[in-house]
Design an enzyme around this catalytic site. Structure first.
Site, short mmCIF file in Angstrom:
data_model
loop_
_atom_site.label_atom_id
_atom_site.label_comp_id
_atom_site.label_asym_id
_atom_site.label_seq_id
_atom_site.Cartn_x
_atom_site.Cartn_y
_atom_site.Cartn_z
N THR A 75 0.86 -1.18 0.00
CA THR A 75 0.00 0.00 0.00
C THR A 75 0.90 1.23 0.00
O THR A 75 0.86 2.07 0.88
CB THR A 75 -0.96 -0.04 1.19
OG1 THR A 75 -1.68 -1.28 1.13
CG2 THR A 75 -1.98 1.08 1.15
N HIS A 76 1.77 1.29 -0.98
CA HIS A 76 2.68 2.40 -1.14
C HIS A 76 2.47 3.02 -2.51
O HIS A 76 3.36 3.01 -3.34
CB HIS A 76 4.14 1.95 -0.96
CG HIS A 76 4.42 1.32 0.38
ND1 HIS A 76 5.53 0.56 0.64
CD2 HIS A 76 3.73 1.37 1.54
CE1 HIS A 76 5.51 0.15 1.91
NE2 HIS A 76 4.42 0.62 2.48
#
Lengths: 571, 259
Positions: free
Chosen positions: A500-501
Site C-alpha cells: 500500500t505504497h
C-alpha cells in the site's frame, strides 16, 4: 441547496497521519481546525478482539468499503479500465487515523539521492542513463532541508532504531533503542556482514520501550504479539494518529473532528479555495464548510480525485506530457525476494511486530554503481519478522501441490521453518503511468472513480531480478536447505497484495510547469490550498513512505502557519 | 521424533485448566514487561482496564462437558445436500492424516455455511456496480454474481460432473475419484456456462484454509486443533519473553479466552 456552516480558519480533509499532524501543529498555534473524516471514530478499546486474522486481514475490517467507492485499473491505454471489485494489490484505510491505524510502522527516511534524483543520476551516469519516457525529477527540496522535519516526526512517534550507515546525515539518534532481535534476525546480520554489507535494525514505530514524546503523550512498549499490519494496536504501542497527534489537537479545544463526513468537492472562486462541500453519511445531507485555508490530507487517490472533481490545477495529459494533476503515479516493485526452507530448524514465526526486522541499504538508491545495470535506483532488502498468521501463510516448496495430503503435510512441516528476505524496489514514474477520472464507473454519489493506468516497465523487471538475486545471496549465506526465488516479475496485477505504497498524482517540485505543489505542499495555482501525502512524491523510493509523508506534513504545517499570518505563495 | 515435536504433542494433550493457568501467567509476565507495574506513568491503551478486569472478573468460559451439544453446528445457508458436497470436497483439500484432523472434523463446512450466510456471501463490501465486462486476468474478478451464487452453481456442477463421469454423487465417490473431479475443476477442464471452474475451486480452497485456521468463534478450527497441528498459539497478549529465544511452543488460546 447545501446547508452552510460558520466559517473556520482551517478545514482538513481526511484525519489520518497527515491530517492529524496538521491538526496538532495548527491548533497549538491557535488556529481553529475542523477535520472531516468519512469513516468512523476509532479508539484503542476497539481492538480488544483484534487478534482475529479472518476479520481484519481477510475481511478487511479497517479498510474502505469498496461497495461505495473503489478505483479502476488498466495496464495501458489500449485496455478498458475495470473496477477493482475486491481488495488485492493494496489496502485503502478509512476512519479516524486512516491507514495510519493499520500500518506496520516501518519508518524510514528517503535518501538524499531521492530528493535530487534527476540531477544526481545525470551527474554520475550522464543524461542517457535515463530512458525515454521516464519522468524522474528533483523534488524542489533537499534531504538536508527536510532533515529537521524527519527528526520531528520520529520524536513524536518515538521511533525505535539504530543509525543506518548508508543513509543521510541525522541531527539526532532515534528517540528509543532498536527492537529486540530474534535468532533469525541475528542470522541475517551475520550473513550480511560476511557479504560485506551494512545491516541495521528496521526503524520501528512499534515502541521498543515505554516512551513519552515532546507533546507529553506516553505510550507502552510493543509486546511482539504478531498482529500489526491490517490490525489496530490494542496497546497503543504502535504509533498511530489516534494515540499521538489527534489527542494533542483535541486538548487545545480548537480541533473538531466530524466523522461520517464525506468530502466531495473543494469549493473555490477567483483562484482561491472558499471551503468544502461534504455529505453527512448518516443523513445524506449536503453541507458546506467555509474555511480560510483548505488542507487535503487524504490518501493518494483521494487527493488526486478531489482536485480533478473540483477542477483545480491542470489535469495531466499523457499525449502532450503537459498538465500536472494525475502525473507521475508510481508504485513499488515488491516481488523480488527469496524464501528459504529450513528442514531442521524452527523459528517462533507466530510472534513478531510489523516493524520488527533487519535490513541493508547497500542496494538502495544510488548506494551502488549502476554503470553496467539496466535500471536506476534500487531497494531496501529486509528480513522482517511480522508474525506469520496461519490463514495467509502456508508456504510450500515449489514442487509441492497446492492442496490435498501432500500440501497439508508440507504446509505443516514448514509452518515454522520458512524465512523470507524481501526487497522493496523503488518505482520510477513513466509518461504513460497516470491517474485520471474514469469515464464509466461511478461512486455511490454518481461521481466518477479515479482510474489508474500503470504497468511494470523494463526498469522494474531488471530491478526485481537483481534484488531477488541479492536476497538469494544473503539467504544462501544464512544456510538454508532450499531457496525459492522470484523468477519473472510479470505484468502488474491488481489481485495479489503487494504494497500500500501508492504515490504521485499531486506532486511537489520547483516549478508550476512540472509540479502541482511547492515544497510546503501549497498548490501553485491556489495559494490557500495545501495537498499533503504520498501524492506529493514525484517518484517512489525503495522504502516504506510514511516517514517521508510525516516529514512533509510537518514542513507543510510550518508553511500553513506562516501563510495564515502573511498570505501569498511561500516559495 | 524431535524434541520439539514431542513438546508439541504434549501441548496438544494439555487440558483446558492448564491453558487457563498459563494464560494467567503470561498476563502477569506481560504486565511486568510492559512496565505498567513499575512505572509511575499512566499509560494509554487497554492496560488500564485490563487490570481491574483481571482481578475482579476472572474469565469464565463454560466448564467443558463431555458430549455437550454444539448449537452452532447447524445450517444457515446450505441445503443438506450442499453441506454434504462441501464437507466431502473440503476434506480432500485438507484431509485427516497422522498430523491430525482434516477439514471435515475441524468444522470447515459449517464455517463456510456461516460465512456465506452473512455479508461476505453477498459481497456486501465489494464493488458490484455495472457495467460488467470480461477483463484481463490482471484486473481481477469481474463477474456479476456473488459468492453465494458461485457456491450454489459450483456445488451443483461438482455433482453434475460426478454423475456424468462416475454415475454417482460427489460425496459417494472414492477419495481418488473426488480428487480427480476437483483437479478437473482446478484446471478448468470442466466448462461451466456462468462461472469459471477454477475460480470456484480457488474460492473453495481459500475458504477451506480460512475454516481450518480462523479463530474457533467462526465455527471452524474446532477446539483450536487446526492451530495445534502447526503449533500456532492463536491469540496471546505478549511474546516479549520468547521473541529472542529459540523455538518455543506456546499452548494456543482463542479470542474466547480473552473475553
Amino acid at each position: 441547496m447545501a446547508k452552510k456552516l460558520p466559517k473556520t480558519d482551517v478545514v482538513i480533509i481526511g484525519v489520518g497521519w497527515a491530517g492529524g499532524i496538521i491538526a496538532s501543529e495548527l491548533t497549538k498555534q491557535g488556529l481553529s481546525v475542523v477535520g472531516l473524516e468519512r469513516g468512523k471514530e476509532r479508539v484503542t478499546e476497539d481492538y480488544y478482539m483484534a487478534h482475529d486474522e479472518l476479520r481484519y486481514a481477510l475481511r478487511y475490517e479497517l479498510m474502505q468499503d469498496l461497495s461505495k467507492e473503489t478505483i479502476t485499473f488498466r495496464g495501458n491505454e489500449k485496455i478498458r479500465a475495470l473496477p477493482m471489485r475486491q481488495y488485492g494489490s493494496f489496502l485503502l484505510g478509512e476512519g479516524v487515523g486512516g491507514a495510519g491505524v493499520h500500518w506496520n510502522g516501518q519508518t524510514y527516511r528517503f535518501l538524499p539521492y531521492d530528493f535530487e534524483i534527476r540531477s544526481m543520476t545525470e551527474e554520475r551516469y550522464g543524461k542517457d542513463k535515463i530512458p525515454p519516457g521516464m519522468m524522474i525529477q528533483d523534488w524542489g527540496i533537499t534531504y538536508d532541508k527536510l532533515e529537521p522535519y524527519f527528526d520531528k516526526f520520529e520524536k513524536m512517534a518515538g521511533i525505535s532504531g539504530e543509525v543506518n550507515p548508508l543513509a543521510g546525515k541525522r541531527s539526532n539518534e532515534y528517540p528509543t533503542p532498536p527492537m529486540l532481535h530474534t535468532p533469525s534476525m541475528k542470522m541475517f546480520v551475520e550473513a550480511a556482514k560476511k557479504l560485506n554489507l551494512h545491516p541495521y535494525t528496521v526503524p520501528s514505530a512499534n515502541l521498543s520501550e515505554s516512551y513519552t514524546n515532546p507533546d507529553g503523550i506516553s505510550r507502552a512498549a510493543c509486546q511482539y504479539c504478531g498482529y500489526c499490519e491490517r490490525f489496530g494496536c490494542e496497546y497503543g504501542a504502535k504509533a498511530d494518529p489516534v494515540v499521538t497527534v489527534i489527542p494533542v489537537a483535541k486538548k487545545t479545544g480548537k480541533f473538531e473532528i466530524r466523522t461520517h463526513s464525506y468530502v466531495r468537492r473543494i469549493l473555490h472562486s477567483g483562484g482561491k479555495a472558499t471551503g468544502v462541500m461534504y455529505t453527512d453519511m448518516t443523513t445524506g445531507e449536503e453541507i458546506e464548510q467555509p474555511a480560510d485555508i483548505v488542507v487535503s490530507t487524504g490518501y493518494v487517490f483521494n487527493n488526486t480525485r478531489l482536485m480533478l472533481l473540483s477542477k483545480i490545477g491542470k489535469p495531466y495529459d499523457p499525449a502532450t506530457g503537459k498538465g500536472v494533476i494525475g502525473k507521475n503515479y508510481a508504485y513499488q516493485v515488491i516481488k523480488g525476494n527469496a524464501v528459504g526452507f529450513f528442514d531442521d530448524q524452527k523459528f517462533n514465526l507466530y510472534a513478531g511486530a510489523g516493524s520488527l526486522g533487519v535490513c541493508v541499504d547497500d542496494y538502495n538508491g544510488d548506494n551502488f554503481d549502476h554503470s553496467d545495470l539496466k535500471f536506476i535506483h534500487g531497494g531496501n532488502i529486509a528480513h522482517t519478522f511480522t508474525g506469520q498468521r496461519p490463514i495467509q501463510n502456508n508456504p510450500v516448496p515449489e514442487d509441492s501441490p497446492r492442496w490435498g495430503k501432500e500440501f497439508k503435510a508440507n504446509s505443516l512441516k514448514y509452518a515454522n521453518s520458512v524465512l523470507t528476505i524481501g526487497s522493496q524496489g523503488s518505482s520510477m514514474p513513466f509518461r504513460h503511468h497516470y491517474l485520471d477520472l474514469d469515464p464509466t464507473y461511478k461512486d455511490a454519489f454518481g461521481d466518477p472513480l479515479i482510474r489508474i493506468t500503470f504497468d511494470f516497465e523494463e526498469q522494474d523487471r531488471e530491478l526485481a531480478r537483481y534484488l531477488s538475486d541479492r536476497c538469494g545471496d544473503i539467504m544462501k549465506e544464512m544456510g538454508t536447505d532450499r531457496i525459492l526465488k522470484m523468477k519473472e516479475l510479470g505484468p502488474y496485477e491488481i489481485t495479489t497484495y503487494q504494497s500500500t505504497h501508492n504515490t504521485g498524482g499531486v506532486i511537489m517540485g520547483a516549478s508550476p510547469d512540472t509540479s502541482a505543489v511547492n515544497n510546503y505542499m501549497q498548490m501553485w495555482d491556489m495559494e490557500n490550498l495545501f495537498v499533503i501525502g504520498a501524492s506529493a512524491f514525484p517518484h517512489n523510493s525503495g522504502y516504506n513512505p510514511t516517514g517521508t509523508v510525516g516529514a512533509l506534513a510537518y514542513r507543510a504545517a510550518e508553511g500553513i502557519v506562516q501563510y495564515s499570518k502573511k498570505g501569498g505563495l511561500l516559495v | 521424533m524431535s524434541e520439539q515435536d514431542q513438546h508439541s504433542q504434549q501441548n496438544e494433550n494439555r487440558e483446558a485448566t492448564k491453558t487457563k493457568e498459563s494464560q494467567r501467567m503470561s498476563r502477569r509476565k506481560f504486565l511486568t514487561r510492559s512496565g505498567y507495574a513499575v512505572g509511575g506513568v499512566v499509560l494509554g491503551g487497554l492496560l488500564g482496564y485490563l487490570i481491574p478486569k483481571e482481578e475482579t472478573k476472572p474469565a469464565t468460559p463454560p466448564a467443558p462437558q463431555q458430549q455437550q451439544k454444539n448449537y452452532n453446528e447447524a445450517l444457515m445457508f446450505f441445503t443438506q445436500e450442499q453441506y454434504a458436497i462441501t464437507q466431502a470436497a473440503v476434506e480432500r483439500i485438507f484431509p485427516a492424516d497422522d498430523n491430525g484432523p482434516g477439514a471435515k472434523d475441524l468444522g470447515v463446512a459449517f464455517f463456510i455455511d456461516h460465512q456465506l450466510a452473512g455479508d461476505w456471501g453477498f459481497n456486501a463490501r465489494d464493488y458490484m456496480q455495472p457495467p460488467f465486462y470480461v477483463g484481463e486476468k490482471t484486473q481481477g474478478y469481474q463477474g456479476r454474481i456473488n459468492r453465494r451464487e458461485i457456491f450454489y452453481i459450483g456445488l451443483r456442477e461438482l455433482q453434475n460432473y460426478s454423475q456424468k463421469k462416475y454415475k454417482k454423487d460427489f460425496p459417494a465417490l472414492s477419495p481418488e475419484e473426488q480428487d480427480a473431479v476437483l483437479t478437473a475443476f482446478q484446471n478448468d477442464e470442466v466448462n461451466l456456462t456462468t462461472i469459471s471452474a477454477s475460480g470456484f475451486f480457488n474460492l473453495l480452497r481459500s475458504s477451506t484454509l480460512e475454516g481450518v485456521y480462523s479463530d474457533p468463534l467462526y465455527g471452524g478450527n474446532k477446539n483450536m486443533q487446526g492451530w495445534a497441528m502447526r503449533d500456532y498459539p492463536g491469540n496471546q497478549m505478549t511474546y516479549t519473553n520468547i521473541i529472542e529465544k529459540d523455538y518455543t511452543v506456546v499452548p494456543p488460546q482463542s479470542l474466547r479466552d480473552h473475553l
